[in-house]
Design a protein around this motif. Structure first.
Motif, PDB file in Angstrom:
ATOM      1  N   ALA A 541      44.632  34.377  39.230  1.00 57.93           N
ATOM      2  CA  ALA A 541      44.264  34.282  37.821  1.00 57.93           C
ATOM      3  C   ALA A 541      42.760  34.115  37.705  1.00 57.93           C
ATOM      4  CB  ALA A 541      44.982  33.104  37.168  1.00 57.93           C
ATOM      5  N   PRO A 542      42.154  34.649  36.642  1.00 55.00           N
ATOM      6  CA  PRO A 542      40.705  34.487  36.471  1.00 55.00           C
ATOM      7  C   PRO A 542      40.323  33.022  36.377  1.00 55.00           C
ATOM      8  CG  PRO A 542      41.570  36.164  34.979  1.00 55.00           C
ATOM      9  CD  PRO A 542      42.765  35.478  35.586  1.00 55.00           C
ATOM     10  N   ASN A 543      39.218  32.675  37.016  1.00 56.98           N
ATOM     11  CA  ASN A 543      38.719  31.309  36.987  1.00 56.98           C
ATOM     12  C   ASN A 543      37.201  31.365  36.861  1.00 56.98           C
ATOM     13  OD1 ASN A 543      37.902  28.658  37.469  1.00 56.98           O
ATOM     14  ND2 ASN A 543      39.516  28.292  38.973  1.00 56.98           N
ATOM     15  N   PRO A 544      36.666  30.977  35.718  1.00 59.01           N
ATOM     16  CA  PRO A 544      35.206  31.083  35.522  1.00 59.01           C
ATOM     17  C   PRO A 544      34.408  30.172  36.439  1.00 59.01           C
ATOM     18  CG  PRO A 544      36.237  29.853  33.727  1.00 59.01           C
ATOM     19  CD  PRO A 544      37.352  30.429  34.550  1.00 59.01           C
ATOM     20  N   ASP A 545      35.063  29.179  37.047  1.00 55.73           N
ATOM     21  CA  ASP A 545      34.353  28.270  37.946  1.00 55.73           C
ATOM     22  C   ASP A 545      34.285  28.790  39.376  1.00 55.73           C
ATOM     23  OD1 ASP A 545      33.879  26.462  35.910  1.00 55.73           O
ATOM     24  OD2 ASP A 545      35.784  25.420  36.235  1.00 55.73           O
ATOM     25  N   ILE A 546      34.833  29.998  39.620  1.00 57.01           N
ATOM     26  CA  ILE A 546      34.765  30.610  40.950  1.00 57.01           C
ATOM     27  C   ILE A 546      33.965  31.906  40.833  1.00 57.01           C
ATOM     28  CG2 ILE A 546      36.061  31.610  42.864  1.00 57.01           C
ATOM     29  CD1 ILE A 546      38.339  29.742  42.217  1.00 57.01           C
ATOM     30  N   PRO A 547      32.700  31.911  41.201  1.00 56.02           N
ATOM     31  CA  PRO A 547      31.901  33.138  41.114  1.00 56.02           C
ATOM     32  C   PRO A 547      32.260  34.097  42.245  1.00 56.02           C
ATOM     33  CG  PRO A 547      30.610  31.413  42.132  1.00 56.02           C
ATOM     34  CD  PRO A 547      31.931  30.789  41.755  1.00 56.02           C
ATOM     35  N   ASN A 548      31.987  35.358  42.013  1.00 51.76           N
ATOM     36  CA  ASN A 548      32.194  36.371  43.057  1.00 51.76           C
ATOM     37  C   ASN A 548      30.850  36.653  43.717  1.00 51.76           C
ATOM     38  OD1 ASN A 548      33.002  38.418  44.738  1.00 51.76           O
ATOM     39  ND2 ASN A 548      33.404  39.902  43.120  1.00 51.76           N
ATOM     40  N   GLU A 549      30.606  35.984  44.815  1.00 53.77           N
ATOM     41  CA  GLU A 549      29.343  36.138  45.536  1.00 53.77           C
ATOM     42  C   GLU A 549      29.474  37.038  46.758  1.00 53.77           C
ATOM     43  OE1 GLU A 549      26.504  35.086  44.638  1.00 53.77           O
ATOM     44  OE2 GLU A 549      26.690  33.272  43.427  1.00 53.77           O
ATOM     45  N   ASP A 550      30.644  37.030  47.433  1.00 54.37           N
ATOM     46  CA  ASP A 550      30.768  37.714  48.722  1.00 54.37           C
ATOM     47  C   ASP A 550      31.762  38.865  48.730  1.00 54.37           C
ATOM     48  OD1 ASP A 550      33.221  36.462  48.646  1.00 54.37           O
ATOM     49  OD2 ASP A 550      32.811  35.051  50.254  1.00 54.37           O
ATOM     50  N   SER A 567      40.083  41.918  50.989  1.00 47.65           N
ATOM     51  CA  SER A 567      38.825  41.420  50.454  1.00 47.65           C
ATOM     52  C   SER A 567      37.825  41.201  51.581  1.00 47.65           C
ATOM     53  CB  SER A 567      39.046  40.110  49.705  1.00 47.65           C
ATOM     54  OG  SER A 567      37.812  39.572  49.279  1.00 47.65           O
ATOM     55  N   PRO A 568      36.574  41.640  51.417  1.00 44.85           N
ATOM     56  CA  PRO A 568      35.577  41.442  52.484  1.00 44.85           C
ATOM     57  C   PRO A 568      35.080  40.005  52.580  1.00 44.85           C
ATOM     58  CG  PRO A 568      34.554  42.476  50.591  1.00 44.85           C
ATOM     59  CD  PRO A 568      36.015  42.390  50.276  1.00 44.85           C
ATOM     60  N   GLY A 569      35.355  39.171  51.571  1.00 45.07           N
ATOM     61  CA  GLY A 569      34.900  37.789  51.590  1.00 45.07           C
ATOM     62  C   GLY A 569      36.006  36.838  51.179  1.00 45.07           C
ATOM     63  N   PHE A 570      35.605  35.686  50.603  1.00 41.32           N
ATOM     64  CA  PHE A 570      36.551  34.640  50.233  1.00 41.32           C
ATOM     65  C   PHE A 570      36.741  34.512  48.729  1.00 41.32           C
ATOM     66  CE2 PHE A 570      35.073  33.508  54.435  1.00 41.32           C
ATOM     67  CZ  PHE A 570      36.209  33.046  55.068  1.00 41.32           C
ATOM     68  N   ASP A 571      35.776  34.947  47.926  1.00 38.70           N
ATOM     69  CA  ASP A 571      35.822  34.675  46.498  1.00 38.70           C
ATOM     70  C   ASP A 571      36.937  35.445  45.793  1.00 38.70           C
ATOM     71  OD1 ASP A 571      33.673  33.031  46.936  1.00 38.70           O
ATOM     72  OD2 ASP A 571      32.180  34.527  46.371  1.00 38.70           O
ATOM     73  N   ILE A 572      37.280  36.626  46.293  1.00 41.04           N
ATOM     74  CA  ILE A 572      38.403  37.401  45.788  1.00 41.04           C
ATOM     75  C   ILE A 572      39.413  37.556  46.917  1.00 41.04           C
ATOM     76  CG2 ILE A 572      39.125  39.678  44.970  1.00 41.04           C
ATOM     77  CD1 ILE A 572      36.562  39.926  43.475  1.00 41.04           C
ATOM     78  N   TYR A 573      40.718  37.532  46.576  1.00 38.45           N
ATOM     79  CA  TYR A 573      41.730  37.719  47.610  1.00 38.45           C
ATOM     80  C   TYR A 573      42.846  38.595  47.071  1.00 38.45           C
ATOM     81  CZ  TYR A 573      44.704  34.244  45.265  1.00 38.45           C
ATOM     82  OH  TYR A 573      45.475  33.569  44.359  1.00 38.45           O
ATOM     83  N   ASP A 574      43.564  39.253  47.988  1.00 37.83           N
ATOM     84  CA  ASP A 574      44.729  40.072  47.628  1.00 37.83           C
ATOM     85  C   ASP A 574      45.834  39.158  47.121  1.00 37.83           C
ATOM     86  OD1 ASP A 574      44.714  42.794  47.606  1.00 37.83           O
ATOM     87  OD2 ASP A 574      44.842  42.990  49.777  1.00 37.83           O
ATOM     88  N   SER A 575      46.435  39.514  45.987  1.00 39.06           N
ATOM     89  CA  SER A 575      47.465  38.643  45.430  1.00 39.06           C
ATOM     90  C   SER A 575      48.672  39.465  44.982  1.00 39.06           C
ATOM     91  CB  SER A 575      46.908  37.854  44.237  1.00 39.06           C
ATOM     92  OG  SER A 575      46.616  38.722  43.155  1.00 39.06           O
ATOM     93  N   GLY A 576      49.757  38.770  44.695  1.00 37.42           N
ATOM     94  CA  GLY A 576      50.980  39.412  44.267  1.00 37.42           C
ATOM     95  C   GLY A 576      51.744  40.007  45.436  1.00 37.42           C
ATOM     96  N   ALA A 577      52.799  40.745  45.105  1.00 33.51           N
ATOM     97  CA  ALA A 577      53.607  41.436  46.112  1.00 33.51           C
ATOM     98  C   ALA A 577      53.070  42.841  46.303  1.00 33.51           C
ATOM     99  CB  ALA A 577      55.068  41.477  45.686  1.00 33.51           C
ATOM    100  N   ARG A 578      52.949  43.278  47.553  1.00 36.25           N
ATOM    101  CA  ARG A 578      52.384  44.587  47.843  1.00 36.25           C
ATOM    102  C   ARG A 578      53.067  45.188  49.064  1.00 36.25           C
ATOM    103  NH1 ARG A 578      49.661  40.058  48.477  1.00 36.25           N
ATOM    104  NH2 ARG A 578      48.460  39.677  50.388  1.00 36.25           N
ATOM    105  N   LEU A 579      53.098  46.513  49.068  1.00 32.71           N
ATOM    106  CA  LEU A 579      53.729  47.269  50.147  1.00 32.71           C
ATOM    107  C   LEU A 579      52.769  48.375  50.562  1.00 32.71           C
ATOM    108  CD1 LEU A 579      56.344  47.799  51.835  1.00 32.71           C
ATOM    109  CD2 LEU A 579      56.982  49.435  50.049  1.00 32.71           C
ATOM    110  N   ASN A 580      52.404  48.375  51.833  1.00 34.03           N
ATOM    111  CA  ASN A 580      51.508  49.392  52.385  1.00 34.03           C
ATOM    112  C   ASN A 580      52.305  50.303  53.296  1.00 34.03           C
ATOM    113  OD1 ASN A 580      49.386  47.810  51.215  1.00 34.03           O
ATOM    114  ND2 ASN A 580      49.415  46.510  53.036  1.00 34.03           N
ATOM    115  N   VAL A 581      52.239  51.614  53.036  1.00 35.12           N
ATOM    116  CA  VAL A 581      53.019  52.574  53.814  1.00 35.12           C
ATOM    117  C   VAL A 581      52.096  53.687  54.291  1.00 35.12           C
ATOM    118  CG1 VAL A 581      55.166  52.079  52.608  1.00 35.12           C
ATOM    119  CG2 VAL A 581      53.672  53.879  51.755  1.00 35.12           C
ATOM    120  N   GLY A 582      52.458  54.273  55.426  1.00 36.55           N
ATOM    121  CA  GLY A 582      51.665  55.373  55.948  1.00 36.55           C
ATOM    122  C   GLY A 582      52.220  55.877  57.255  1.00 36.55           C
ATOM    123  N   GLY A 583      51.512  56.791  57.830  1.00 33.32           N
ATOM    124  CA  GLY A 583      51.902  57.356  59.109  1.00 33.32           C
ATOM    125  C   GLY A 583      50.684  57.794  59.885  1.00 33.32           C
TER     126      GLY A 583
END
Length: 768
Positions: A541-550, A567-583
């Motif tokens: 969820a958005p949080n104005p007290d957490i800046p996106n620096e990295d 995510s390349p850093g810590f300020d943003i992270y992958d969230s929710g349910a996700r499915l990655n498929v490939g070959g």
């Protein structure tokens, strides 16, 4: 010469033996040949490679005679003397028993134990083997170096003087054994070789390239190519003609301070601007090394036409002032686990490197690296062993882009990263603990110097676990899970000392599944591998007290397609349910040829608007990711990667290229199209290479074209000559300059690299 003296005089010891093995005086040997061997009284049991005991000698000649009235011993006809690994051959050898003088004449050849050789028409040495004279002298030293002179005087064991001499490391015979002119050489009235210092000095030296004189120096010196460490001497000069600085001449000189330190002083003299001095100091210590480059000039700001720039606000030209740069780095071991290092990168003017064409600026000099046109100074300490890793660093940036505001760039102090993995398995799998902490301080806002900067702090602790199972049918299943806690403290944006503290907890669970199918046909192997990854985390969820620096630069490609958190850093992270498929498919023909392709995409339960929209990974269905590479023949590698819109299959980003090393062609080509970049659509092509028309002659090419603006941002084209001892490039250089420099930059550059001048052999790379 020393080898000849030792061999000849050692042989004379046998002739003076009370029981000589040669006929009496004035009685030549009746046989067609005569030989003599001897070993000193204190015989050694060490046998040399030539079969002689240590200190022994061997003499062979058609005739050996002793003349007591004239106090001489003479060997004639196919004379060969061997002593302590050295061999002397001549037609005649005369030893004067009273004075100890040795004279060898007639095609004198001396082969030393290290393979080097000397040649002369005549050689005369004194009785202590330290001084002597040679006529018609030549020598073949290490690194393919050749010396020749009308005469040679050996003044001591270490100093040798040559008159009317020539020096070259180039071949002087063609493949058929016929004489040929060396590509480059140094001719001098007098040459002095200091064998102890491994330096060759010249008086009235002329450097010739293809037989034509290109440089005269009343005094000149350089290493002799046989030293194991750096030796003082001149390096190859660099010349350039441009509208920006006029004619520029750079003459580097290497000072060998010690066996572990050297300094390269490179003054650049230009006709349109003041001189520029470059220094490059390198020193190696018992625990590490330092490499520091400096530059200085006293000059006004000038544009690409060489004229001083005018301040648009005052209408006055810029003032004369000191302008300089430093690019330095060092790394040292504290003990077997700890090491520390630093880098220092600063420049007085943001366009100084461009005005003076300083090369090798944006290289990684420490633990961290920034992008182009930004400098990074840092100090760091690292502790590493088999199970853990810890870094503590401090970083400071300097921006060189036109609108960079350095007061708004953060000072990072400290930045802490840690990792620990226990030896023992936990629940049959690998357990890892990680931690991270950072403090960012800004003087002002990044875009407005009148607005105070926002300071922030973050601390992170995480634990993750992963285990792999391989089923009987070959399927590989890897369950994983992780838990993370972040704590943030962010200052008020209004410049007050008030801060906001917030924390968040993140958990992730999932599984990786792959099922490789392998087929082997002769030397060819084919692998088809379906890939699936499922992961679930709490919805962000958005949080104005957490800046996106990295995590501003969020890239979605084949390198992180199957990462639980992209995510390349810590300020943003992958969230929710996700499915990655490939070959993934791989073909290897077993003879150096191969091909690989990867296709995949990601699905998520709901959009994640915290992830940058341009990443192609915000919506429920991600872009298609395709990456492929192939090596159809030895010396040719092709690669490509693309990101496609999931509905229209429109190309959002594509990169394709080739690396070539085939016969007479060596180089690369790359095409990039990216409409996901927040700074604007990128569409450019870059290529560089050497194309040889003959064995030695070719073209050197480089080009970078901005297809969006329809301009060449840089273009080089030139003529190249390269052989075993020389690389010469005459290049026309065009560069679309920054608007502040006014118009494009054009120049003609002569790049000259000569083997053994400051190096132990030929190197294609730039000396710096």
């Amino acid at each position: 010469m020393a080898g000849a003296a030792l061999a000849a005089v050692a042989a004379s010891a046998a002739w003076a033996d009370p029981a000589p093995s040669v006929p009496p005086a004035a009685s030549p040997a009746p046989a067609a040949s005569a030989t003599a061997t001897a070993t000193p009284a204190a015989k050694s049991q060490v046998v040399q490679p030539d079969g002689l005991r240590d200190g022994g000698f061997y003499l062979e000649a058609d005739t050996v005679s002793q003349d007591d009235p004239n106090k001489t011993v003479t060997a004639t006809g196919h004379v060969e003397v061997r002593y302590r690994g050295r061999t002397l051959r001549s037609q005649t050898l005369v030893y004067q028993t009273q004075t100890g003088v040795v004279t060898a004449t007639g095609g004198v050849t001396i082969v030393n134990e290290d393979g080097t050789a000397e040649f002369a028409k005549e050689v005369t040495l004194d009785d202590d083997f330290r001084t002597g004279v040679a006529l018609g002298f030549s020598a073949r030293l290490k690194a393919n170096v050749k010396l020749a002179a009308d005469s040679l005087i050996r003044r001591s064991a270490d100093l040798t003087e040559l008159n009317r001499a020539i020096y070259t490391p180039c071949d002087i015979c063609n493949a058929q054994g016929q004489n040929k002119r060396p590509t480059w050489s140094i001719r001098a009235a007098k040459v002095v070789q200091d064998s102890k210092k491994h330096v060759i000095y010249y008086q009235h030296a002329v450097i010739q390239v293809f037989g034509a004189p290109v440089l005269y120096a009343p005094l000149f010196w350089h290493p002799d190519g046989q030293a194991t460490a750096s030796q003082s001497g001149f390096l190859a000069p660099q010349m350039q003609i441009s509208k920006k600085r006029g004619f520029s001449y750079e003459q580097p000189y290497l000072f060998a301070i010690s066996k572990s330190a050297d300094l390269v002083v490179s003054p650049v003299i230009s006709t349109k601007v003041n001189p520029f001095l470059n220094l490059d100091w390198r020193e190696r210590f018992y625990s590490g090394a330092i490499d520091a480059r400096f530059g200085y000039t006293y000059e006004r700001e000038f544009g690409n036409n060489g004229d001083p720039l005018v301040d648009p606000t005052t209408g006055k030209i810029s003032d004369l002032t000191s302008r300089s740069y430093i690019l330095a780095s060092g790394a040292f071991d504290i003990n077997s686990k700890w090491k520390w290092g630093f880098s220092a990168e600063r420049v007085s003017d943001d366009l100084l490197f461009d005005r003076y064409d300083i090369q090798g600026v944006y290289e990684q000099r420490g633990l961290y690296q920034t992008d182009t046109r930004r400098l990074l100074s840092q100090v760091y300490a690292v502790r590493e062993d088999q199970n853990s890793y810890l870094t503590i660093s401090a970083l400071n940036f300097q921006g060189l882009r036109q609108f960079d505001l350095n007061s708004g760039m953060p000072v990072v102090a400290p930045l802490i990263e840690a990792r620990y993995e226990p030896d023992q398995a936990i629940l049959g799998g690998r357990l890892r603990f990680t931690g991270s902490g950072v403090v960012l301080s800004r003087e002002t806002d990044l875009t407005d110097a009148s607005v105070p900067g926002v300071d922030s702090r973050r601390a992170t602790a995480e634990v993750d676990w992963r285990r792999a199972f391989t089923l009987t049918n070959g399927m590989r299943v890897e369950p994983f899970g992780s838990g993370r806690f972040d704590l943030y403290q962010v200052a008020d944006e209004n410049g007050s000392t008030d801060t906001h503290t917030t924390g968040r907890t993140i958990g992730t669970a999932g599984v990786d599944v792959s099922w490789p199918f392998i087929k082997q046909t002769g030397d060819t192997s084919i692998i088809l591998e379906p890939l699936v990854e499922g992961a679930v985390s709490p919805k962000a969820a958005p949080n104005p007290d957490i800046p996106n620096e990295d995590s501003i630069d969020f890239v979605f490609d084949e390198t992180n397609l199957f990462d639980p958190n992209r995510s390349p850093g810590f300020d943003i992270y992958d969230s929710g349910a996700r499915l990655n498929v490939g070959g993934r498919a791989t073909v290897d023909w077993g003879d150096g040829r191969s091909a690989r392709v990867l296709v995949g995409r990601s699905f998520r339960s709901s959009p994640d608007l915290l992830i940058p929209v341009d990443s192609g990974y915000t919506e429920r269905q991600s872009d298609w990711i395709i990456a492929a590479s192939a090596a159809p023949v030895r010396g040719l590698t092709l690669y490509g990667r693309t990101e496609l819109d999931p509905d229209s299959f429109e190309i959002r980003r594509v990169e394709a290229g080739a690396d070539v090393s085939l016969g007479f062609v060596r180089g690369y080509a790359r095409y990039l199209h990216d409409n996901t970049d927040p700074t604007g659509e990128l569409d450019d092509i870059e290529a560089a290479g050497d194309v040889f028309v003959t064995k030695h002659w070719g073209l050197v090419l480089y080009g970078m074209r901005d297809l969006q603006k329809d301009i060449w941002t840089r273009r080089d084209i030139g003529v190249l000559y390269q052989d075993e001892c020389t690389r010469i490039e005459l290049v026309y250089h065009h560069e679309a300059a920054f608007a502040r420099l006014g118009g494009p930059s054009n120049s003609i550059q002569l790049r000259l690299t000569l083997a053994t001048l400051g190096d132990q052999g030929y190197r294609k790379a730039d000396q710096r």
